[in-house]
Scaffold this active site. Structure first.
Site, PDB file in Angstrom:
ATOM      1  N   GLU A 118     -15.380  -3.089  -2.433  1.00 23.69           N
ATOM      2  CA  GLU A 118     -16.428  -4.182  -3.248  1.00 23.69           C
ATOM      3  C   GLU A 118     -17.910  -3.912  -2.330  1.00 23.69           C
ATOM      4  O   GLU A 118     -18.746  -4.147  -3.048  1.00 23.69           O
ATOM      5  CB  GLU A 118     -15.706  -5.715  -3.327  1.00 23.69           C
ATOM      6  CG  GLU A 118     -16.694  -6.640  -3.768  1.00 23.69           C
ATOM      7  CD  GLU A 118     -16.332  -7.914  -4.381  1.00 23.69           C
ATOM      8  OE1 GLU A 118     -15.298  -8.017  -3.493  1.00 23.69           O
ATOM      9  OE2 GLU A 118     -16.723  -9.083  -4.755  1.00 23.69           O
TER      10      GLU A 118
ATOM     11  N   GLU B 258       1.357  -0.883   0.085  1.00 25.11           N
ATOM     12  CA  GLU B 258       0.094  -0.213   0.218  1.00 25.11           C
ATOM     13  C   GLU B 258       0.637   1.316   0.292  1.00 25.11           C
ATOM     14  O   GLU B 258       2.054   1.897   0.506  1.00 25.11           O
ATOM     15  CB  GLU B 258      -0.453   0.264   1.026  1.00 25.11           C
ATOM     16  CG  GLU B 258      -1.566   1.317   1.640  1.00 25.11           C
ATOM     17  CD  GLU B 258      -2.557   1.894   0.229  1.00 25.11           C
ATOM     18  OE1 GLU B 258      -3.134   1.027  -0.118  1.00 25.11           O
ATOM     19  OE2 GLU B 258      -2.451   2.736  -0.346  1.00 25.11           O
TER      20      GLU B 258
ATOM     21  N   LYS C  24      -7.956  10.345 -16.269  1.00 31.05           N
ATOM     22  CA  LYS C  24      -7.349  11.030 -17.185  1.00 31.05           C
ATOM     23  C   LYS C  24      -6.583  10.478 -18.173  1.00 31.05           C
ATOM     24  O   LYS C  24      -5.292   9.630 -18.007  1.00 31.05           O
ATOM     25  CB  LYS C  24      -6.856  12.430 -16.857  1.00 31.05           C
ATOM     26  CG  LYS C  24      -7.739  12.977 -16.068  1.00 31.05           C
ATOM     27  CD  LYS C  24      -7.209  14.422 -15.039  1.00 31.05           C
ATOM     28  CE  LYS C  24      -7.844  15.814 -14.619  1.00 31.05           C
ATOM     29  NZ  LYS C  24      -7.664  16.204 -14.493  1.00 31.05           N
TER      30      LYS C  24
ATOM     31  N   ASP D  41      -7.327   1.732  -8.341  1.00 34.90           N
ATOM     32  CA  ASP D  41      -7.544   3.878  -8.723  1.00 34.90           C
ATOM     33  C   ASP D  41      -7.684   3.619 -10.342  1.00 34.90           C
ATOM     34  O   ASP D  41      -6.504   3.386 -11.085  1.00 34.90           O
ATOM     35  CB  ASP D  41      -6.675   4.643  -7.896  1.00 34.90           C
ATOM     36  CG  ASP D  41      -6.430   4.724  -6.191  1.00 34.90           C
ATOM     37  OD1 ASP D  41      -7.761   4.311  -5.852  1.00 34.90           O
ATOM     38  OD2 ASP D  41      -5.697   4.937  -5.777  1.00 34.90           O
TER      39      ASP D  41
HETATM   40  C1  LIG Z   1      -9.535   2.295  -4.308  1.00 34.42           C
HETATM   41  S1  LIG Z   1      -8.744   2.019  -2.904  1.00 34.42           S
HETATM   42  C2  LIG Z   1      -9.019   0.128  -2.562  1.00 34.42           C
HETATM   43  C3  LIG Z   1      -8.487  -0.556  -1.670  1.00 34.42           C
HETATM   44  C4  LIG Z   1      -8.747  -1.995  -1.355  1.00 34.42           C
HETATM   45  N1  LIG Z   1      -8.191  -2.744  -1.859  1.00 34.42           N
HETATM   46  C5  LIG Z   1     -10.719  -2.234  -0.965  1.00 34.42           C
HETATM   47  O1  LIG Z   1     -11.124  -2.499  -3.293  1.00 34.42           O
HETATM   48  O2  LIG Z   1     -11.339  -1.849  -0.981  1.00 34.42           O
HETATM   49  C6  LIG Z   1      -7.146   1.278  -3.571  1.00 34.42           C
HETATM   50  C7  LIG Z   1      -5.691   1.192  -3.207  1.00 34.42           C
HETATM   51  O3  LIG Z   1      -4.729   1.819  -3.979  1.00 34.42           O
HETATM   52  C8  LIG Z   1      -3.213   2.160  -3.540  1.00 34.42           C
HETATM   53  N2  LIG Z   1      -2.275   2.220  -4.427  1.00 34.42           N
HETATM   54  C9  LIG Z   1      -3.418   3.343  -5.691  1.00 34.42           C
HETATM   55  N3  LIG Z   1      -2.047   2.969  -6.741  1.00 34.42           N
HETATM   56  C10 LIG Z   1      -1.223   2.111  -5.334  1.00 34.42           C
HETATM   57  C11 LIG Z   1       0.982   2.165  -6.003  1.00 34.42           C
HETATM   58  N4  LIG Z   1       0.906   2.601  -7.173  1.00 34.42           N
HETATM   59  N5  LIG Z   1       1.106   1.850  -5.372  1.00 34.42           N
HETATM   60  C12 LIG Z   1       0.662   0.656  -3.797  1.00 34.42           C
HETATM   61  N6  LIG Z   1      -0.900   1.639  -3.876  1.00 34.42           N
HETATM   62  C13 LIG Z   1      -1.404   1.676  -4.578  1.00 34.42           C
HETATM   63  C14 LIG Z   1      -4.125   3.569  -2.987  1.00 34.42           C
HETATM   64  O4  LIG Z   1      -3.365   4.469  -2.307  1.00 34.42           O
HETATM   65  C15 LIG Z   1      -5.906   3.456  -2.083  1.00 34.42           C
HETATM   66  O5  LIG Z   1      -5.202   2.402  -1.081  1.00 34.42           O
END
Ligand SMILES: C[S@@+](CC[C@H](N)C(=O)[O-])C[C@H]1O[C@@H](n2cnc3c(N)ncnc32)[C@H](O)[C@@H]1O
Length: 213
Positions: A195, A68, A121, A117
């Site tokens: 989810e 994370e 864009k 995420d």
């Molecule tokens: C929308 S949340 C989803 C969290 C979890 N996987 C869930 O389904 O409940 C996306 C997570 O991915 C992390 N994240 C996004 N890009 C990342 C990266 N390049 N490396 C590590 N973590 C990342 C974000 O900080 C965030 O906590």
């Protein structure tokens, strides 16, 4: 809060102290960290760790690593890990951009990507965790028969990911655009925090399983 069974870990945790400092040191040696040989499954972007802590509790025979980027959410996963006392789970705070610095070629057996995420864009497309650029990184660390499991409620991201997989030459092992009504693929499904939130809003959940061709 105390940290257990973690090489190099500090005794006290706050937003800047994490379970595995300098993870690059362990590249190619993760079995040493766990003190045993077992398949290694990782989740990238694990957020607060609801999915991976449940998975690790259910499968004590697998070694798990959660990755994370942000300490503010990872700290919640560390709390869960400690409460559940999961010796088969380790957590790393890092940006997945540098994932190949942390895992050796073929060291990882499975990669979970959950509700990544979307980076809507176009100029940010390379940051999507299912972009061709990321798939190339995964190719570097995945075992020969390893695979990637991806879930999202974001339809454009799902379609983008299918195209990226095709462009990168990956093979699609399974795909559904309504996971919770797909009896076969939903069997044993563990809900992530996002989810639960999105399916409660009525959004269908998409899932794909990919492997290298
Ligand atoms: C929308 S949340 C989803 C969290 C979890 N996987 C869930 O389904 O409940 C996306 C997570 O991915 C992390 N994240 C996004 N890009 C990342 C990266 N390049 N490396 C590590 N973590 C990342 C974000 O900080 C965030 O906590």
């Amino acid at each position: 809060m105390r940290l257990k069974n973690v090489p190099g870990a500090r005794e006290t945790i706050d937003a800047s102290a994490f379970t595995i400092p300098e993870p690059e040191v362990w590249k190619g040696r993760w079995q040493e960290v766990f003190g045993r040989q077992a398949p290694l499954h990782i989740e990238i972007g694990m957020g607060k760790g609801q999915f991976l802590t449940a998975l690790a509790a259910e499968h004590p025979d697998i070694n798990y690593i959660g990755i994370e980027k942000f300490s503010s959410v990872l700290v919640r996963a560390v709390q869960k890990q400690n409460e559940l006392e999961l010796p088969n789970l380790r957590l790393i705070r890092m940006d997945a951009d540098s994932i190949t610095d942390v895992f050796a070629s073929g060291e990882v057996d499975r990669i979970y990507l959950n509700f990544s995420d979307p980076w809507p864009k176009e100029r940010h497309a390379k940051r999507r965790l299912t972009s061709v650029e990321f798939l190339r990184r995964y190719e570097n660390i995945l075992a020969k028969d390893g695979h990637v499991e991806f879930k999202t409620d974001n339809q454009p991201l799902f379609e983008f990911s299918l195209e990226a997989a095709e462009e990168a030459g990956w093979k699609l092992l399974a795909v559904t655009r309504d996971l919770h009504h797909d009896t076969a693929l939903n069997k044993g499904n563990i809900m992530t925090e996002y989810e639960e939130r999105f399916s409660a809003q009525g959004n269908p959940i998409c899932k794909m399983i990919l492997c290298q061709a």
